[in-house]
Design a protein around this motif. Sequence first.
Motif, mmCIF file in Angstrom:
data_model
loop_
_atom_site.group_PDB
_atom_site.id
_atom_site.type_symbol
_atom_site.label_atom_id
_atom_site.label_comp_id
_atom_site.label_asym_id
_atom_site.label_seq_id
_atom_site.Cartn_x
_atom_site.Cartn_y
_atom_site.Cartn_z
ATOM 1 N N UNK A 184 -2.334 -15.106 5.103
ATOM 2 C CA UNK A 184 -1.369 -15.291 4.017
ATOM 3 C C UNK A 184 -0.789 -13.957 3.567
ATOM 4 N N UNK A 185 -1.639 -12.942 3.464
ATOM 5 C CA UNK A 185 -1.150 -11.607 3.072
ATOM 6 C C UNK A 185 -0.163 -11.079 4.103
ATOM 7 N N UNK A 186 -0.493 -11.301 5.338
ATOM 8 C CA UNK A 186 0.366 -10.756 6.398
ATOM 9 C C UNK A 186 1.749 -11.415 6.405
ATOM 10 N N UNK A 232 3.709 -5.577 -14.944
ATOM 11 C CA UNK A 232 2.815 -6.691 -15.269
ATOM 12 C C UNK A 232 2.698 -7.658 -14.090
ATOM 13 N N UNK A 233 3.832 -7.999 -13.451
ATOM 14 C CA UNK A 233 3.778 -8.886 -12.284
ATOM 15 C C UNK A 233 3.092 -8.202 -11.102
ATOM 16 N N UNK A 234 3.261 -6.879 -11.003
ATOM 17 C CA UNK A 234 2.591 -6.148 -9.927
ATOM 18 C C UNK A 234 1.082 -6.183 -10.085
ATOM 19 N N UNK A 235 0.595 -6.008 -11.313
ATOM 20 C CA UNK A 235 -0.854 -6.091 -11.553
ATOM 21 C C UNK A 235 -1.392 -7.466 -11.183
ATOM 22 N N UNK A 236 -0.619 -8.505 -11.499
ATOM 23 C CA UNK A 236 -1.039 -9.861 -11.114
ATOM 24 C C UNK A 236 -1.083 -10.003 -9.599
ATOM 25 N N UNK A 237 -0.061 -9.469 -8.904
ATOM 26 C CA UNK A 237 -0.023 -9.562 -7.441
ATOM 27 C C UNK A 237 -1.185 -8.810 -6.800
ATOM 28 N N UNK A 238 -1.508 -7.618 -7.300
ATOM 29 C CA UNK A 238 -2.612 -6.841 -6.729
ATOM 30 C C UNK A 238 -3.947 -7.571 -6.898
ATOM 31 N N UNK A 239 -4.098 -8.277 -8.007
ATOM 32 C CA UNK A 239 -5.310 -9.079 -8.186
ATOM 33 C C UNK A 239 -5.323 -10.278 -7.244
ATOM 34 N N UNK A 240 -4.147 -10.848 -6.986
ATOM 35 C CA UNK A 240 -4.061 -11.986 -6.075
ATOM 36 C C UNK A 240 -4.374 -11.556 -4.651
ATOM 37 N N UNK A 241 -3.956 -10.363 -4.264
ATOM 38 C CA UNK A 241 -4.198 -9.871 -2.900
ATOM 39 C C UNK A 241 -5.684 -9.822 -2.590
ATOM 40 N N UNK A 242 -6.502 -9.507 -3.594
ATOM 41 C CA UNK A 242 -7.947 -9.447 -3.376
ATOM 42 C C UNK A 242 -8.519 -10.795 -2.963
ATOM 43 N N UNK A 243 -7.884 -11.880 -3.398
ATOM 44 C CA UNK A 243 -8.432 -13.216 -3.132
ATOM 45 C C UNK A 243 -7.755 -13.924 -1.970
ATOM 46 N N UNK A 244 -6.584 -13.474 -1.568
ATOM 47 C CA UNK A 244 -5.839 -14.173 -0.517
ATOM 48 C C UNK A 244 -6.442 -13.912 0.860
ATOM 49 N N UNK A 277 1.089 -1.124 -0.666
ATOM 50 C CA UNK A 277 0.496 -0.578 0.569
ATOM 51 C C UNK A 277 -0.862 0.073 0.299
ATOM 52 N N UNK A 278 -1.012 0.692 -0.842
ATOM 53 C CA UNK A 278 -2.324 1.241 -1.184
ATOM 54 C C UNK A 278 -3.379 0.165 -1.307
ATOM 55 N N UNK A 279 -2.970 -1.027 -1.743
ATOM 56 C CA UNK A 279 -3.910 -2.141 -1.859
ATOM 57 C C UNK A 279 -4.184 -2.800 -0.522
ATOM 58 N N UNK A 280 -3.154 -2.863 0.353
ATOM 59 C CA UNK A 280 -3.312 -3.528 1.651
ATOM 60 C C UNK A 280 -4.173 -2.729 2.619
ATOM 61 N N UNK A 281 -4.346 -1.431 2.370
ATOM 62 C CA UNK A 281 -5.090 -0.589 3.314
ATOM 63 C C UNK A 281 -6.535 -1.034 3.463
ATOM 64 N N UNK A 282 -7.083 -1.694 2.449
ATOM 65 C CA UNK A 282 -8.475 -2.147 2.520
ATOM 66 C C UNK A 282 -8.615 -3.587 3.010
ATOM 67 N N UNK A 283 -7.508 -4.231 3.345
ATOM 68 C CA UNK A 283 -7.547 -5.633 3.731
ATOM 69 C C UNK A 283 -7.438 -5.859 5.237
ATOM 70 N N UNK A 284 -7.001 -4.849 5.997
ATOM 71 C CA UNK A 284 -6.778 -5.026 7.421
ATOM 72 C C UNK A 284 -7.574 -4.018 8.219
ATOM 73 N N UNK A 285 -7.673 -4.297 9.520
ATOM 74 C CA UNK A 285 -8.359 -3.389 10.426
ATOM 75 C C UNK A 285 -7.511 -2.128 10.622
ATOM 76 N N UNK A 286 -8.183 -1.090 11.145
ATOM 77 C CA UNK A 286 -7.524 0.213 11.287
ATOM 78 C C UNK A 286 -6.327 0.153 12.228
ATOM 79 N N UNK A 287 -6.413 -0.625 13.321
ATOM 80 C CA UNK A 287 -5.311 -0.643 14.273
ATOM 81 C C UNK A 287 -4.083 -1.338 13.685
ATOM 82 N N UNK A 288 -4.284 -2.356 12.822
ATOM 83 C CA UNK A 288 -3.134 -2.996 12.172
ATOM 84 C C UNK A 288 -2.498 -2.050 11.164
ATOM 85 N N UNK A 289 -3.341 -1.315 10.430
ATOM 86 C CA UNK A 289 -2.815 -0.341 9.471
ATOM 87 C C UNK A 289 -2.023 0.741 10.191
ATOM 88 N N UNK A 290 -2.572 1.216 11.307
ATOM 89 C CA UNK A 290 -1.897 2.262 12.069
ATOM 90 C C UNK A 290 -0.552 1.791 12.596
#
Length: 845
Positions: free
Chosen positions: A168-170, A152-164, A197-210
């Motif tokens: 702040x995420x980093x 339940x807390x994880x679902x809340x965090x994943x929703x928060x990541x979309x808005x942060x 990590x599956x959620x963060x993959x869409x928040x950063x550029x490819x070189x940061x993910x790599x």
Amino acid sequence: MRPIILFSKMDFSQSNLFGYIEDLQELTIIERPVRRSLKTPEEIERLTVDEELGDIERAVYLLSSGQDIQGTSVVANLPVLMRQNPAETLRRVLPKIREVLHVAGVEMQLTAAVSFLTVLQEESVSIHTYSHSFLHIILQNLEHRDAGVSNAWLETLLAVIEALPKETIRHEILNPLVSKAQLSQTLQSRLVSCKIMGKLANKFEAHIIKREILPLVKSLCQDVEYEVRICMCRQLEHIAQGIGTELTKTVVLPELVELARDEGSSVRLAAFETLVNLLDMFDADDRSQTVLPLVKSFCEKSFKADESILVSLSFHLGKLCNGLYGIFTPEQHLRFLEFYKKLSTLGLQQENGHNDNQLQLQTLEQEKKYISVRKNCAYNFPAMIVFVDPKNFHLELYSIFFCLCHDPEVPVRYTMAISFYEVAKLLNSGVYAIHKELVTLLQDESLEVLDALVGHLPEILELMTNGGENSGSESKLLSIPDLIPALTTAEQRAATSLKWRTHEKLLQKYACLPHIISSDQIYYRFLHRMLTIILTNNVLPVQKAAARTLCVYLRYNRKQEQRHEVIQKLIEQLGQGKSYWNRLRFLDTCEFIMELFSKSFFCKYFFLPVLELTHDPVANVRMKLCYLLPKVKSTLKIPTDKHLLQQLELCIRKLLCQEKDKDVLTIVKRTVLELDRMEISMDAEQLEKEKQQNEGRSTNINDKIFEKKRRDSKTSSVLAKSITLSVPGNSSGTSAGKEDKKSKLVRSQSFSTQALHPKYSNIDKCPNKSSATGYTSSVSGLGKSCMLSFSDDSFRTHSTGNSGNAAFPSSSSSRNLFNSADQKTTGNKESQSRKMSIKNRKSHS
């Protein structure tokens, strides 16, 4: 009475008496927890809070010294407090919640996770304030010992990541994630790290993910716990979409290949499903050299493995076959097709020779999985048609289609019924090949199957009758010879069941039949059945659906004898029926007729039968009629339907004067106001005809007036000459004056009758003078606009038709006009006679 019968059959012997006592003791035990749940006065005192406390003070008090249920209530009310007073809530209430959550139970933890998410979604505070105040609390509770709370807390965090924001995420999430994903951390911590990590993959550029995320991904893909490897494998799809095609090929694909060869079957299954979902991101070389060998190996081993793998494989097989279609050799194409056929009949030819209970239980579980496999094959059947090409359907897939439509299990046939329309669209001109299966599913013993098929029944029937190359209107019935019996059987089975929604849906869809079969077939097989449903069924939505479908059938019926017969039955059996319920359904049917037919059709056949219900003895019927009257009035056209408008006004007057039911009278008064505001449409063609008639009548009148004046002038001149030459006398002059005055009076009366149209000279009066006086103010405007406009038009035709001659606006004005003319004429004659007498006297003298 039932209790007497029960006690008369009871055995009060000693052995049975103890059984009754034990039953009573069990009932007493059941009631004990209810009594114990009642609060004592001391408990009520502890739960009582001072009513004078404000919302913030009460929340702080309950979180500090209240019980768990009170604290949970405060946490659930957190979004409301944030909307009312965000500053004080953040300053005083949120710190208390943070303290309580350290020792809170599961219920309060789950409530807090939902409340925090609600505050984020409502945007009660800025995202900066939210991350500063709420984010740390969310991160602290991620690793709760209860898996449900942690998720339940994880679902809340994943929703928060979309808005942060990224920074702040980093700093708050990504940097701590490096340590949380280590092997030394708990299993729960590593599982949470995979999903983040599956959620963060869409928040950063490819070189940061790599640089920062992919090393953690590789580490978790090789974790010692299979749960972590499964979780990370399912997140690879999201990571691949975030890093692009190149990194997916060089980083993700090798990890998937390794996971596809894992020792755990569930890990291999997760890798297979991820590979299928990522087929679009691989090029032809990767598909042929890497993916295809893995898929072949997986399919070959699937029958030897657990049946759950077969369930997943059968679900993804359609997408897999079409994704690899371009690289299949003919042999591989045939092999995958045969594999699909084998799965489609899995479990239908199993031998049953074991009597052991445990083996029977295992066989039952295995049978459920086999049913799921065949159901998935039915789901993928349209995709397999594309795989083999629709031209090859009859040769390659018809036998499987037949088996799936006749499968002994309802879920399989239900899925085939849902996908039947897609199959029919794909077959196009070859759709006739599956008409027998359509009839089979229409006659299926399960109403669930019928309900699934009915959803697209009009489209399916249209394709069946018009989709073939050689089909035409003349060969409708020849294309599906068993269609009509199947449709009637389906309706009768739905009518006898308790699932009235399926019956209603079926009747609504049967409105398409005029486009499918002939009018005679509808008349003899379906139309009278709809009337029977209206008269006998007890479910209102079903009756309304039947009424509307009947009106559609009537709309497309071109035989006047049949039409008149149906109209007569509707009026006699519904509108004049003995049951008030039937008369209510008659009004519903009239509403559908106004929707589907022309206004003139309704006025011709149903207007007066509807108005007759103003005398109905049941108040509900009269009330429903009042609600319908504005629609009824909207069907009128002036001047064609002016007599119907007069009848409508008369009915309204009678309702206002004679209605005794208070509710009906209230609705009548409200309806009168609505009718008064309505404008009636004008019949332009009829108006033009009457205008021409009035112009012709006016021209004839003017010609007669001119001829009469000419004759009168001649007569006056002759009389003047005769008076001048002859001896003066009073008898002839007086008689001539009387005749002339009489003729002019007759003409005055004839013009006065022409000036006012006779159709508006007669107005109905209310029998009750007191009621009529009150009605005048409310109904005087009823139809006033149309009456005045028509009267103005009639007067305007007289004035324009005279071509400059005097108009006659009213009877009184015309009479005044001719009276003044008579006085002038008489005065002239008298003065002339006096002059002649004086001249004669002078001559004698």
